[in-house]
Design a protein around this motif. Structure first.
Motif, PDB file in Angstrom:
ATOM      1  N   CYS A 243      14.751   9.599  -5.543  1.00 26.48           N
ATOM      2  CA  CYS A 243      15.062  10.936  -6.670  1.00 26.48           C
ATOM      3  C   CYS A 243      14.239  11.928  -7.392  1.00 26.48           C
ATOM      4  CB  CYS A 243      16.103  10.382  -7.943  1.00 26.48           C
ATOM      5  SG  CYS A 243      15.415   8.459  -9.214  1.00 26.48           S
ATOM      6  N   ALA A 244      12.921  10.977  -7.391  1.00 27.54           N
ATOM      7  CA  ALA A 244      11.858  11.834  -7.502  1.00 27.54           C
ATOM      8  C   ALA A 244      11.673  11.860  -9.613  1.00 27.54           C
ATOM      9  CB  ALA A 244      11.015  12.952  -7.495  1.00 27.54           C
ATOM     10  N   TRP A 245      11.703  12.504 -10.103  1.00 18.80           N
ATOM     11  CA  TRP A 245      12.007  12.717 -11.765  1.00 18.80           C
ATOM     12  C   TRP A 245      13.623  13.387 -11.713  1.00 18.80           C
ATOM     13  CZ3 TRP A 245       8.341  15.859  -8.209  1.00 18.80           C
ATOM     14  CH2 TRP A 245       9.151  16.815  -8.285  1.00 18.80           C
TER      15      TRP A 245
ATOM     16  N   SER B  24       0.339  -1.555  -0.206  1.00 18.99           N
ATOM     17  CA  SER B  24      -0.317   0.022   0.029  1.00 18.99           C
ATOM     18  C   SER B  24       1.070   1.404  -0.716  1.00 18.99           C
ATOM     19  CB  SER B  24      -0.879   0.382   1.016  1.00 18.99           C
ATOM     20  OG  SER B  24      -0.079   0.594   2.001  1.00 18.99           O
ATOM     21  N   ARG B  25       1.948   1.233   1.222  1.00 17.23           N
ATOM     22  CA  ARG B  25       2.786   2.455   0.454  1.00 17.23           C
ATOM     23  C   ARG B  25       3.697   2.618  -0.886  1.00 17.23           C
ATOM     24  NH1 ARG B  25       8.992   1.973   2.797  1.00 17.23           N
ATOM     25  NH2 ARG B  25       9.483   0.361   1.114  1.00 17.23           N
ATOM     26  N   LYS B  26       3.430   1.732  -1.504  1.00 21.65           N
ATOM     27  CA  LYS B  26       4.041   2.053  -3.075  1.00 21.65           C
ATOM     28  C   LYS B  26       3.010   2.299  -3.709  1.00 21.65           C
ATOM     29  CE  LYS B  26       6.821  -0.889  -6.820  1.00 21.65           C
ATOM     30  NZ  LYS B  26       7.230   0.130  -7.330  1.00 21.65           N
TER      31      LYS B  26
ATOM     32  N   ARG C 289      15.138  15.920  -9.744  1.00 19.97           N
ATOM     33  CA  ARG C 289      14.832  17.528  -9.721  1.00 19.97           C
ATOM     34  C   ARG C 289      16.426  17.048  -9.309  1.00 19.97           C
ATOM     35  NH1 ARG C 289      12.716  19.567  -3.230  1.00 19.97           N
ATOM     36  NH2 ARG C 289      13.832  21.220  -3.551  1.00 19.97           N
ATOM     37  N   MET C 290      17.205  16.370  -7.869  1.00 26.26           N
ATOM     38  CA  MET C 290      18.662  16.951  -7.656  1.00 26.26           C
ATOM     39  C   MET C 290      19.301  16.523  -8.881  1.00 26.26           C
ATOM     40  SD  MET C 290      18.350  18.576  -5.070  1.00 26.26           S
ATOM     41  CE  MET C 290      17.375  18.571  -3.639  1.00 26.26           C
ATOM     42  N   PHE C 291      19.417  16.069 -10.296  1.00 31.64           N
ATOM     43  CA  PHE C 291      20.572  15.293 -10.781  1.00 31.64           C
ATOM     44  C   PHE C 291      21.155  16.667 -11.636  1.00 31.64           C
ATOM     45  CE2 PHE C 291      18.236  11.398 -12.730  1.00 31.64           C
ATOM     46  CZ  PHE C 291      18.529  10.812 -10.874  1.00 31.64           C
TER      47      PHE C 291
ATOM     48  N   ALA D 206       9.995   8.584   5.504  1.00 32.00           N
ATOM     49  CA  ALA D 206       9.335   8.057   4.605  1.00 32.00           C
ATOM     50  C   ALA D 206       9.460   6.749   4.608  1.00 32.00           C
ATOM     51  CB  ALA D 206       8.973   8.225   3.788  1.00 32.00           C
ATOM     52  N   THR D 207      10.699   6.545   5.251  1.00 30.42           N
ATOM     53  CA  THR D 207      11.409   5.259   5.223  1.00 30.42           C
ATOM     54  C   THR D 207      11.633   3.889   6.379  1.00 30.42           C
ATOM     55  OG1 THR D 207      13.525   5.073   5.736  1.00 30.42           O
ATOM     56  CG2 THR D 207      12.608   5.824   3.183  1.00 30.42           C
ATOM     57  N   TYR D 208      11.313   2.471   6.286  1.00 32.34           N
ATOM     58  CA  TYR D 208      11.980   1.991   8.131  1.00 32.34           C
ATOM     59  C   TYR D 208      13.132   2.118   7.579  1.00 32.34           C
ATOM     60  CZ  TYR D 208       7.024  -0.266   6.241  1.00 32.34           C
ATOM     61  OH  TYR D 208       5.869  -0.657   5.762  1.00 32.34           O
TER      62      TYR D 208
ATOM     63  N   LEU E 235      17.565  12.588   0.208  1.00 30.42           N
ATOM     64  CA  LEU E 235      17.063  13.935   0.445  1.00 30.42           C
ATOM     65  C   LEU E 235      14.908  14.254   0.992  1.00 30.42           C
ATOM     66  CD1 LEU E 235      19.757  15.794  -1.546  1.00 30.42           C
ATOM     67  CD2 LEU E 235      19.480  15.402   0.733  1.00 30.42           C
ATOM     68  N   ALA E 236      14.633  14.490   1.472  1.00 30.45           N
ATOM     69  CA  ALA E 236      13.088  14.713   1.982  1.00 30.45           C
ATOM     70  C   ALA E 236      12.612  13.368   1.547  1.00 30.45           C
ATOM     71  CB  ALA E 236      12.612  15.445   0.806  1.00 30.45           C
ATOM     72  N   VAL E 237      13.245  12.355   2.121  1.00 35.27           N
ATOM     73  CA  VAL E 237      12.487  11.182   1.846  1.00 35.27           C
ATOM     74  C   VAL E 237      12.917   9.646   3.262  1.00 35.27           C
ATOM     75  CG1 VAL E 237      13.460   8.855   0.357  1.00 35.27           C
ATOM     76  CG2 VAL E 237      13.889  10.822  -0.528  1.00 35.27           C
TER      77      VAL E 237
ATOM     78  N   VAL F  74      16.829   6.309  -8.019  1.00 30.88           N
ATOM     79  CA  VAL F  74      16.202   4.901  -7.704  1.00 30.88           C
ATOM     80  C   VAL F  74      15.125   6.038  -7.245  1.00 30.88           C
ATOM     81  CG1 VAL F  74      17.684   2.934  -7.355  1.00 30.88           C
ATOM     82  CG2 VAL F  74      16.693   4.148  -4.978  1.00 30.88           C
ATOM     83  N   ASP F  75      14.035   5.195  -7.085  1.00 36.07           N
ATOM     84  CA  ASP F  75      12.372   5.250  -7.048  1.00 36.07           C
ATOM     85  C   ASP F  75      12.008   4.439  -6.353  1.00 36.07           C
ATOM     86  OD1 ASP F  75      11.637   9.139  -6.199  1.00 36.07           O
ATOM     87  OD2 ASP F  75      10.014   7.187  -6.280  1.00 36.07           O
ATOM     88  N   ILE F  76      10.658   4.621  -4.928  1.00 34.79           N
ATOM     89  CA  ILE F  76       9.845   3.219  -5.300  1.00 34.79           C
ATOM     90  C   ILE F  76       9.425   3.496  -5.741  1.00 34.79           C
ATOM     91  CG2 ILE F  76       8.239   4.842  -3.731  1.00 34.79           C
ATOM     92  CD1 ILE F  76       8.012   2.193  -1.551  1.00 34.79           C
TER      93      ILE F  76
HETATM   94  C1  LIG Z   1       9.657  13.651  -1.061  1.00 37.99           C
HETATM   95  S1  LIG Z   1       9.562  13.342  -2.515  1.00 37.99           S
HETATM   96  C2  LIG Z   1      11.537  13.981  -2.080  1.00 37.99           C
HETATM   97  C3  LIG Z   1      12.128  14.199  -3.583  1.00 37.99           C
HETATM   98  C4  LIG Z   1      13.482  14.480  -4.001  1.00 37.99           C
HETATM   99  N1  LIG Z   1      14.266  13.975  -3.552  1.00 37.99           N
HETATM  100  C5  LIG Z   1      13.903  15.706  -3.338  1.00 37.99           C
HETATM  101  O1  LIG Z   1      13.775  16.047  -2.796  1.00 37.99           O
HETATM  102  O2  LIG Z   1      12.952  16.479  -3.872  1.00 37.99           O
HETATM  103  C6  LIG Z   1       9.874  11.738  -1.590  1.00 37.99           C
HETATM  104  C7  LIG Z   1      10.367  10.860  -2.633  1.00 37.99           C
HETATM  105  O3  LIG Z   1      10.658   9.458  -1.488  1.00 37.99           O
HETATM  106  C8  LIG Z   1       9.802   8.191  -3.197  1.00 37.99           C
HETATM  107  N2  LIG Z   1      10.618   7.610  -2.036  1.00 37.99           N
HETATM  108  C9  LIG Z   1       9.396   7.660  -1.180  1.00 37.99           C
HETATM  109  N3  LIG Z   1       9.273   6.522   0.217  1.00 37.99           N
HETATM  110  C10 LIG Z   1      11.121   5.132  -0.798  1.00 37.99           C
HETATM  111  C11 LIG Z   1      11.323   4.038  -0.171  1.00 37.99           C
HETATM  112  N4  LIG Z   1      10.992   3.323   0.722  1.00 37.99           N
HETATM  113  N5  LIG Z   1      12.295   4.061  -1.535  1.00 37.99           N
HETATM  114  C12 LIG Z   1      12.678   5.169  -2.217  1.00 37.99           C
HETATM  115  N6  LIG Z   1      12.044   5.883  -2.405  1.00 37.99           N
HETATM  116  C13 LIG Z   1      11.395   5.968  -1.647  1.00 37.99           C
HETATM  117  C14 LIG Z   1       9.036   9.342  -3.391  1.00 37.99           C
HETATM  118  O4  LIG Z   1       8.589   8.312  -4.521  1.00 37.99           O
HETATM  119  C15 LIG Z   1       8.958  10.454  -4.016  1.00 37.99           C
HETATM  120  O5  LIG Z   1       9.646  10.748  -4.822  1.00 37.99           O
END
Ligand SMILES: C[S@@+](CC[C@H](N)C(=O)[O-])C[C@H]1O[C@@H](n2cnc3c(N)ncnc32)[C@H](O)[C@@H]1O
Length: 265
Positions: free
Chosen positions: A67-69, A7-9, A71-73, A135-137, A130-132, A86-88
């Motif tokens: 990495c989302a789309w 559900s997280r994915k 953004r930081m590349f 959201a993780t374990y 960054l900003a991720v 990588v991104d989920i």
């Molecule tokens: C708030 S956005 C930050 C995106 C980017 N790092 C930035 O700073 O703009 C969170 C991103 O983390 C990804 N994400 C969330 N949980 C993740 C996980 N467990 N492993 C990898 N990516 C994850 C989301 O899909 C989303 O693209």
């Protein structure tokens, strides 16, 4: 724990891309969001540039986790790094592929989770999450981030503190709002994080503690860990091995729990 892994994915894949795009587009120092009325705006890229200027990356490669789309590349490319992302979220990675798959400095872009990274041990010179991380374990993710990093490599990591100011209403509203919409959101006990990093032989090269929600965007910070703060940014240098991590984070902040308890009295 906020939801199960599938559900997280689904959450990140289906609901999040449009929201985060709007937040990043309006990002800047000061002012409030028009995406979430009354919330401070999120941080723009210049905040990250300042951290990288103060503690530069090691030469070579960087893995951007979440990495989302991409953004930081542009920032990483400007620093002369080979970039992997990588991104989920499948939809985020589809966008990143559209934008970056022909770029010679971008070596791979793939769907993957921070807790299980498809790379060999000690592969990267730098890892950024960054900003991720919030959201993780976190116990699992931290072990993976350090596993794929070379000894001596740099880990750039942001998160949320478990004990923020009790009158930080935007922070409390954001925590409650995130839980309501099923947004995975974990609050780190940073004193445990620091202690376990030190026990495992890693060094913290730079620390930024942002006292209140919105202070990250305005880059208002202190370097010594205060008792209460909302967000943190650590630059960690990996020691000779990875180590294990436990009890780093909870799905409810201590501030929220204290407030809920005092409301019940
Ligand atoms: C708030 S956005 C930050 C995106 C980017 N790092 C930035 O700073 O703009 C969170 C991103 O983390 C990804 N994400 C969330 N949980 C993740 C996980 N467990 N492993 C990898 N990516 C994850 C989301 O899909 C989303 O693209």
């Amino acid at each position: 724990m906020t939801g199960d892994r599938s559900s997280r994915k689904r959450y990140w894949d289906a609901q999040y891309t449009a929201y985060w795009k709007k937040r990043v587009e309006e990002a800047s120092e000061g002012g409030t969001s028009s995406v979430i009325q009354g919330d401070p705006k999120t941080e723009d890229d210049s905040v990250y540039e300042r951290v990288f200027a103060k503690t530069p990356t090691r030469a070579g490669s960087l893995l951007d986790v979440g990495c989302a789309w991409g953004r930081m590349f542009p920032l990483y490319k400007a620093m002369g790094l080979d970039v992997c992302g990588v991104d989920i979220s499948e939809s985020m990675i589809a966008e990143a592929m559209r934008a970056w798959s022909d770029d010679p400095d971008v070596k791979s872009i793939q769907v993957s989770e921070a807790e299980s990274l498809p790379f060999e041990d000690a592969f990267f010179d730098n890892v950024a999450i960054l900003a991720v991380f919030d959201a993780t374990y976190q116990n699992e993710a931290l072990g993976e981030l350090l596993r794929v990093l070379k000894p001596g490599g740099h880990l750039y990591l942001t998160g949320k503190g478990h004990f923020y100011h009790k009158d930080d209403k935007p922070a409390l509203d954001a925590e409650i709002g995130a839980r309501r919409k099923g947004h995975p959101n974990y609050f780190t006990d940073v004193s445990k994080l620091r202690a376990q990093l030190a026990d495992n032989g890693h060094e913290i090269l730079a620390s930024y503690y942002f006292p209140r929600r919105g202070d990250f965007a305005s880059f208002t910070y202190v370097e010594e860990p205060p008792e209460r703060f909302y967000e943190y940014f650590l630059v960690i240098q990996k020691g000779p091995s990875v180590g294990t991590y436990h009890n780093l984070a909870e799905a409810e902040s201590q501030t929220y729990l204290d407030q809920a308890r005092s409301g019940a009295d």
